[in-house]
Scaffold this motif. Structure first.
Motif, mmCIF file in Angstrom:
data_model
loop_
_atom_site.group_PDB
_atom_site.id
_atom_site.type_symbol
_atom_site.label_atom_id
_atom_site.label_comp_id
_atom_site.label_asym_id
_atom_site.label_seq_id
_atom_site.Cartn_x
_atom_site.Cartn_y
_atom_site.Cartn_z
ATOM 1 N N PRO A 142 -4.302 14.469 8.179
ATOM 2 C CA PRO A 142 -3.645 13.187 7.921
ATOM 3 C C PRO A 142 -2.639 13.355 6.780
ATOM 4 C CG PRO A 142 -5.745 13.233 6.806
ATOM 5 C CD PRO A 142 -5.595 14.570 7.493
ATOM 6 N N SER A 143 -1.897 12.307 6.482
ATOM 7 C CA SER A 143 -0.931 12.402 5.394
ATOM 8 C C SER A 143 -1.647 12.676 4.065
ATOM 9 C CB SER A 143 -0.128 11.117 5.316
ATOM 10 O OG SER A 143 -0.987 10.008 5.317
ATOM 11 N N ALA A 144 -0.968 13.453 3.187
ATOM 12 C CA ALA A 144 -1.612 13.949 1.965
ATOM 13 C C ALA A 144 -1.489 12.960 0.812
ATOM 14 C CB ALA A 144 -1.016 15.308 1.590
ATOM 15 N N ASN A 145 -1.917 11.724 1.076
ATOM 16 C CA ASN A 145 -1.916 10.690 0.042
ATOM 17 C C ASN A 145 -3.311 10.084 -0.034
ATOM 18 O OD1 ASN A 145 -0.666 9.683 2.782
ATOM 19 N ND2 ASN A 145 -1.816 7.955 1.944
ATOM 20 N N ARG A 146 -3.566 9.401 -1.159
ATOM 21 C CA ARG A 146 -4.814 8.646 -1.209
ATOM 22 C C ARG A 146 -4.705 7.496 -0.209
ATOM 23 N NH1 ARG A 146 -4.542 7.141 -6.880
ATOM 24 N NH2 ARG A 146 -2.600 8.300 -6.831
ATOM 25 N N ILE A 150 1.494 5.309 -0.252
ATOM 26 C CA ILE A 150 2.720 5.780 0.405
ATOM 27 C C ILE A 150 2.573 7.256 0.782
ATOM 28 C CG2 ILE A 150 5.194 6.138 0.056
ATOM 29 C CD1 ILE A 150 4.971 3.911 -2.163
ATOM 30 N N SER A 151 2.967 7.609 2.006
ATOM 31 C CA SER A 151 2.870 9.001 2.450
ATOM 32 C C SER A 151 3.839 9.871 1.647
ATOM 33 C CB SER A 151 3.223 9.114 3.933
ATOM 34 O OG SER A 151 2.305 8.387 4.702
ATOM 35 N N PRO A 152 3.415 11.108 1.291
ATOM 36 C CA PRO A 152 4.301 11.979 0.518
ATOM 37 C C PRO A 152 5.273 12.751 1.413
ATOM 38 C CG PRO A 152 2.115 12.949 0.686
ATOM 39 C CD PRO A 152 2.094 11.690 1.502
ATOM 40 N N ASN A 339 -0.570 2.670 10.613
ATOM 41 C CA ASN A 339 -1.553 2.654 9.535
ATOM 42 C C ASN A 339 -1.313 3.796 8.596
ATOM 43 O OD1 ASN A 339 -3.170 4.938 10.551
ATOM 44 N ND2 ASN A 339 -3.052 3.581 12.307
ATOM 45 N N ASP A 340 -2.315 4.179 7.839
ATOM 46 C CA ASP A 340 -2.022 5.114 6.751
ATOM 47 C C ASP A 340 -1.635 6.480 7.260
ATOM 48 O OD1 ASP A 340 -4.688 7.000 5.297
ATOM 49 O OD2 ASP A 340 -4.265 6.602 7.373
HETATM 50 MG MG MG Z 1 -1.613 8.670 6.680
#
Ligand code: MG
Ligand code: AMP
Length: 340
Positions: A142-146, A150-152, A339-340
């Motif tokens: 998944p995206s490397a954000n908490r 906001i996605s990095p 979503n995230d």
């Molecule tokens: Mg994500």
């Protein structure tokens, strides 16, 4: 890390592959956004993704593989949609298109949050591909954000999000697409002459590009029992964000500071002197693809500027503008179909 220098890329990819094989998580650049990767076969490694991101376990992960053959190792391609899956794979892989397919038992339930389908894609980023080649594993990423943030789209944004929580961030420069992959559910209802392509999350592979492959349907904005993870408030800056409708004006409240996320820097109905900071999505080409690449980095800059409120202009809802508006609605806490 210089990604245009093959030796260095190789060394870094080997280091990343070692961590991944040993059950660790590492951050890698993809053409979409930076991902937090782990061995998709290993439930303990996958659990680390959820822990590092503080992601709820009902939000399933996308699995990244090298090619269609590797897709077949983890997912089934039902015969009634095989034809269109092969056409889509041929047209868009490697690239930012994720397909939901029935999962094979080798993929642990934690990857799919218990769903019978697995989300799969073949990424095109050279660094990600090199790591996949070195470790020969499917990578859940998944995206490397908490969670919910906001996605990095740069390595330094990953370090801000997850620094100290993971052993390695592989720097591959800025991401070339800037928004997360398009997610598709494909069905062929009995008697339907064409397959139905349901866009579960809008992304760089647009409706315009997809329509030659079947009947394109917008994914539901309501959370569905068979697709947990379609959560409402995501991509959220900590500063409140207000999304203006096209042509809507803005009047500042005295004593408050505002930032503007502008489409092209042309003030239109807005007064630029009302804003302490103006960030322009598409200053050079005026194109939506440029806006997509810059979106998350500019949201981050505005979020870090200590403003009372971020005011965002709407972009045209065509092409990748659909994905941008989806993310902006999420950032404003008003839902969307991603979503995230
Ligand atoms: Mg994500
Ligand atoms: P991310 O990896 O953070 O870009 O987001 C992955 C998203 O893909 C999840 O939040 C879900 O919305 C979607 N997804 C992943 N797997 C499935 C699945 N099996 N069924 C439906 N949606 C999925």
């Amino acid at each position: 890390m210089e990604t245009d220098e093959p030796e260095t890329l190789g060394v870094a990819a080997v280091a990343a592959a070692r961590y991944l094989t040993a059950g660790e998580v590492v951050a890698l650049p993809a053409e979409t956004v930076y991902g937090l990767a782990a061995n998709a076969f290993d439930p303990v490694a996958v659990a680390k993704i959820f822990a590092v991101k503080e992601r709820p376990d009902f939000d399933p992960l996308i699995v990244h593989v090298r090619n269609l053959e590797a897709v077949r190792e983890i997912a089934m391609i039902p015969s009634e949609i095989e034809d269109v899956v092969l056409k889509l794979a041929n047209a868009f892989w490697p690239g930012p298109l994720t397909l939901l397919l029935p999962k094979k038992p080798v993929i642990p339930d934690s990857v799919t949050s218990g769903l019978p389908t697995v989300a799969v894609r073949v990424p095109s980023h050279a660094v990600f591909r090199r790591v996949l080649k070195e470790c020969r594993l499917p990578l859940a990423a998944p995206s490397a954000n908490r969670f919910g943030r906001i996605s990095p789209t740069t390595a330094s944004a990953v370090v801000k999000e997850l620094g100290g929580r993971i052993p390695l961030v592989l720097d591959g420069g800025a991401c070339g697409e800037g928004v997360e992959s398009t997610i598709l559910r494909i069905t062929r209802p009995p008697g339907s002459p064409k397959p139905v392509l349901e866009v579960v999350r809008a992304g760089p592979v647009t409706r315009e590009l997809l329509k030659q492959f079947g009947i394109v349907k917008k994914g539901s904005r309501e959370p569905r029992p068979d697709a947990p993870g379609q959560l409402q408030s995501h991509y959220a800056p900590t500063t409140p964000l207000r999304l203006l409708a096209e042509g809507e004006g803005f009047s500042p409240q005295p004593g408050k500071t505002y930032g503007l996320l502008s489409v092209d820097g042309e003030p239109g109905r807005l007064n630029l002197s009302d804003f302490a900071m103006v960030a322009v999505l598409s200053p050079g080409s005026g194109k939506l693809s440029e806006a997509a690449i810059r979106l998350f980095a500019l949201l981050r800059q505005l979020d870090e500027a200590g403003l009372d409120e971020i005011i965002a202009e709407s972009v045209a809802e065509q092409g990748v503008g659909v994905a941008i508006m989806d993310r902006l609605r999420k950032a404003a806490g008003r839902g969307g179909n991603g979503n995230d």
